[in-house]
Design an enzyme around this catalytic site. Structure first.
Site, PDB file in Angstrom:
ATOM      1  CD  GLU A   5      -2.872   1.347   0.419  1.00 45.36           C
ATOM      2  OE1 GLU A   5      -3.491   2.421   0.347  1.00 45.36           O
ATOM      3  OE2 GLU A   5      -3.127   0.371  -0.328  1.00 45.36           O
ATOM      4  NE  ARG A  61      12.956   4.286  12.942  1.00 40.47           N
ATOM      5  CZ  ARG A  61      13.817   3.299  12.908  1.00 40.47           C
ATOM      6  NH1 ARG A  61      14.864   3.366  12.107  1.00 40.47           N
ATOM      7  NH2 ARG A  61      13.652   2.229  13.680  1.00 40.47           N
ATOM      8  CE  LYS A  76      17.228  -1.702  20.000  1.00 38.01           C
ATOM      9  NZ  LYS A  76      16.402  -1.933  18.785  1.00 38.01           N
ATOM     10  NE  ARG A  87       6.584   1.131  10.552  1.00 32.24           N
ATOM     11  CZ  ARG A  87       6.578   2.187  11.355  1.00 32.24           C
ATOM     12  NH1 ARG A  87       5.648   3.119  11.238  1.00 32.24           N
ATOM     13  NH2 ARG A  87       7.498   2.312  12.283  1.00 32.24           N
ATOM     14  CD  GLU A 121      13.091  -3.749  13.091  1.00 33.60           C
ATOM     15  OE1 GLU A 121      13.353  -4.586  13.964  1.00 33.60           O
ATOM     16  OE2 GLU A 121      12.523  -2.657  13.328  1.00 33.60           O
TER      17      GLU A 121
END
Length: 265
Positions: free
Chosen positions: A41, A46, A56, A78, A142
């Site tokens: 879609e 980022r 982290k 993503r 990722e």
């Protein structure tokens, strides 16, 4: 403590995000140009903020000289899918790139194995090569693959986790889990509706193809034979067509094919 040149260190990650985002968007555009339904879609990317990286590293007890080897999501891309049934297709598209322009390091399925918080998503850690002004680098990135509803839930949960500094009150956490389950039900229901629509459309398309074939067969019989009953056949077709019976249409077409063979002989 080592002083990190953040601008130089993060440049390859920014380039990784930009390149992968463009490649995946172009892949989706390719489906559209072929008039096919894309499983993608939209794509967003980022680079983790410096403060998030430091936080982290502290939480995971990662020393400064291991940050860029041990933190796998400094670069993040993503892939958002409309339907849950598209997720497996999107995963396959990423896997097809393995050993070509990316190397898949590991995969984590948080859709089948839902996190205790209610988080759902599919994660793929990949290694991606880039050439920057500072030279050649292989970065970790990722890739998250999720539906629109999963993404909406995760965005809200992330903002709450930030607001409460990771300690979301128990009663809110319980409500988040409930909404996660509701989101999953919505995804499944919408996917089933999509499948029903596609099945119905397929029937419509097959009926249209059958009608085209019948009319062509009648036309061939009209021009290429001495059959006098062509007009009767034409009238019979419209009577069957009005009845809406797919079975009668198929049987009628079978008879027309036999007649064509007979008059061809």
């Amino acid at each position: 403590m080592e002083i990190i040149n953040w601008d130089e260190k993060l440049l390859p990650y920014a380039q990784t995000v930009n390149e992968l985002t463009v490649k995946l968007e172009n892949l989706s555009l390719g489906f559209q140009k072929l008039d096919k339904q894309s499983p993608i879609e939209r794509v967003v990317g980022r680079v983790k903020s410096i403060s998030s990286i430091i936080e982290k590293a502290k939480r995971k007890e990662i020393p400064n000289d291991r940050i860029f080897e041990d933190i796998e999501d400094i670069a993040g891309v993503r892939i958002i899918c409309r339907f849950i049934g598209d997720i497996e297709r999107a995963i396959s598209l990423v896997r097809e790139r393995d050993t070509r322009d990316i190397s898949i390091i590991k995969e984590r399925d948080y859709i089948t194995n839902i996190k205790p918080s209610g988080y759902r998503s599919y994660h793929m850690i990949v290694r991606y090569p880039v050439i920057t002004a500072f030279g050649y680098f292989e970065t970790l990135c990722e890739i998250q693959i999720r539906t629109l509803s999963m993404d909406f839930w995760a965005t809200v949960e992330h903002s709450l986790r930030y607001k409460y500094k990771g300690n979301i009150p128990r009663h809110i956490q319980e409500r988040l889990i409930t909404t996660s389950e509701a989101s999953a039900m919505l995804d499944n229901e919408m996917n089933e509706i999509r499948e029903d629509i596609l099945d119905a459309q397929s029937l419509v398309d097959r009926r249209a193809e059958l009608i085209d074939e019948i009319l062509k067969n009648i036309q061939v019989l009209h021009y290429n034979s001495k059959l006098k009953q062509v007009e009767e056949l034409n009238n019979e077709f419209y009577e069957i067509y009005e009845s809406g019976s797919a079975e009668r249409l198929m049987e009628f077409n079978r008879q027309l094919k036999l007649m064509r063979e007979i008059y061809r002989a």
